[in-house]
Enzyme design. Structure first.
Site, PDB file in Angstrom:
ATOM      1  N   MET A   1      -5.359  -9.137   8.186  1.00 47.58           N
ATOM      2  CA  MET A   1      -5.260  -9.295   6.728  1.00 47.58           C
ATOM      3  C   MET A   1      -4.869 -10.740   6.408  1.00 47.58           C
ATOM      4  O   MET A   1      -3.815 -11.003   5.848  1.00 47.58           O
ATOM      5  CB  MET A   1      -4.253  -8.299   6.149  1.00 47.58           C
TER       6      MET A   1
ATOM      7  N   TYR B   1       1.644   4.348   6.474  1.00 49.23           N
ATOM      8  CA  TYR B   1       2.998   3.841   6.256  1.00 49.23           C
ATOM      9  C   TYR B   1       4.000   4.995   6.218  1.00 49.23           C
ATOM     10  O   TYR B   1       5.119   4.878   6.735  1.00 49.23           O
ATOM     11  CB  TYR B   1       3.081   3.068   4.945  1.00 49.23           C
TER      12      TYR B   1
ATOM     13  N   LYS C   1       0.833  -1.213   0.000  1.00 47.72           N
ATOM     14  CA  LYS C   1       0.000   0.000   0.000  1.00 47.72           C
ATOM     15  C   LYS C   1       0.865   1.259   0.000  1.00 47.72           C
ATOM     16  O   LYS C   1       0.347   2.355  -0.211  1.00 47.72           O
ATOM     17  CB  LYS C   1      -0.959  -0.004   1.184  1.00 47.72           C
TER      18      LYS C   1
END
Length: 388
Positions: free
Chosen positions: A214, A178, A147
């Site tokens: 996830m 991030y 991502k």
């Protein structure tokens, strides 16, 4: 040949030399998120007798009590909520012998601004509890992900890079937790000149953790098990472009191996690395494997029936409760083992391919066969009685 070059499932020798006398430790690891999908692999691999940089003493940190499926790893387990600064300081600052930090956790909030705040605070709490108190600290590994190049899950129509993704691509001009984590890492780590860092960006992860936010393999196992129980075909719930398109994945053990390599190899310091299996696959091929692993004869993609797992799994709670009792599975609710929203995101896109060239050029030559990786993790979910 180092085990991270072997490229096979189980490349790290899954053997502890139990007969060896007690020994002093060369390195002391602190795994933040030890019950997560990569944390669990790190907890298994770091204590092994042939792991580079060892022998390793390992602390493992997680928010919840230690689960049974993590209990066999020879680590010092610490229950700690790293979102709580005081809890983090009181439990982690006494760990003055830590030499390496492996930060492999995250939390999910409703908006990306909230994600930035929550995940940034968690990382800062950990670093501020360790850096001033661990005089022998050498390296910090931070795990983020693909991502970095795509933006958050909500960035459907926003800016994103074209694949294949390379580590030198500039940041997107959008909020991304991030980026917040990277900035905090750089800010905190510069306080000690001798401490180095590495950033690891795995793709979709194949691994084992019933706690992961996830968890694609575990989620698909639960879906397939329900289809088998009901005698239903295993229909692909995602888009046709995902069914037909090329994808890449990251084996959790491989990610752990890359992080350990970066932690101990001087050539890997202060760099960011993509991490994937170094091959590609199509969901249409893995779907056949999934069906075979659960003994389902009818499977495939049908236009108009690809409604997404959030919709398709509505009302299946009672079915799952029956399956748990009938098969003596671990007593977990359906929403605990099936991360439907995440699977729908993953199975709705294609072409999220990142380059492993930089990692190989710096000396990490590990890889996995994604088909074999997929099967090995399915086997683990069965072995630990998450699915029948």
């Amino acid at each position: 040949m180092s085990w991270w070059w072997a490229g096979a499932i189980g490349a790290a020798k899954k053997k502890l030399d139990e007969d060896e006398p007690s020994q002093s430790f060369e390195s002391v690891a602190l795994i933040i998120g030890v019950t997560g999908i990569v944390g669990n692999s790190l907890a298994e691999i770091l204590p092994l007798s042939d792991t580079p940089g060892g022998p390793w003493k390992v602390y493992g940190v997680a928010r919840r009590p230690r689960p049974t499926w993590n209990a066999d790893h020879p680590i010092d387990y610490i229950q700690c909520d790293v979102s709580d600064a005081e809890d983090t300081r009181s439990k982690l600052s006494p760990l003055t012998d830590v030499t390496h930090v492996f930060y492999v956790t995250w939390t999910n909030r409703e908006s990306e601004s909230e994600n930035c705040e929550a995940n940034g605070s968690m990382l800062r709490n950990v670093l501020q509890a360790i850096i001033p108190y661990a005089p022998n600290l050498r390296h910090v590994c931070l795990q983020t992900g693909t991502k970095h190049y795509l933006g958050p899950f909500t960035n459907v129509d926003g800016p994103r890079h074209d694949p294949p993704f390379t580590e030198d691509m500039p940041r997107l001009q959008i909020q991304n937790f991030y980026y917040t984590q990277e900035d905090i890492l750089f800010e905190e780590i510069k306080k000690i000149e001798t401490v180095t860092w590495s950033i690891h960006r795995p793709n979709m992860i194949f691994g084992f953790s019933p706690y992961s936010l996830m968890n694609i393999v575990g989620t698909l196992c639960v879906y397939a098990a329900i289809c088998k129980h009901e005698g239903s075909p295993l229909l692909f719930p995602g888009s046709k472009k995902a069914w037909e398109g090329f994808m890449t994945a990251s084996d959790a053990d491989l990610i752990a191996e890359q992080q350990i390599w970066a932690a101990v190899d001087p050539y890997a310091k202060n760099e960011a690395f993509n991490c994937n299996n170094a091959d590609i696959f199509k969901w249409k091929h893995l779907w056949k494997i999934l069906a075979e692993q659960f003994g389902i004869e009818e499977y495939g993609f049908e236009e108009g029936k690809n409604l997404g797992l959030v919709e398709m799994m509505k009302g299946k709670e009672r079915v799952w409760e029956e399956m748990v009792k009938e098969n003596q599975l671990q007593e977990k609710k359906l929403e605990e083992v099936g991360v439907w929203w995440f699977a729908d995101v993953i199975l709705g896109v294609e072409g999220m391919i990142d380059s492993m060239n930089k990692s190989k050029e710096y000396g990490f030559l590990g890889f996995r066969n994604s088909n074999n990786s997929f099967i090995s993790w399915i086997d683990k979910y069965k072995a630990f009685k998450i699915v029948p």
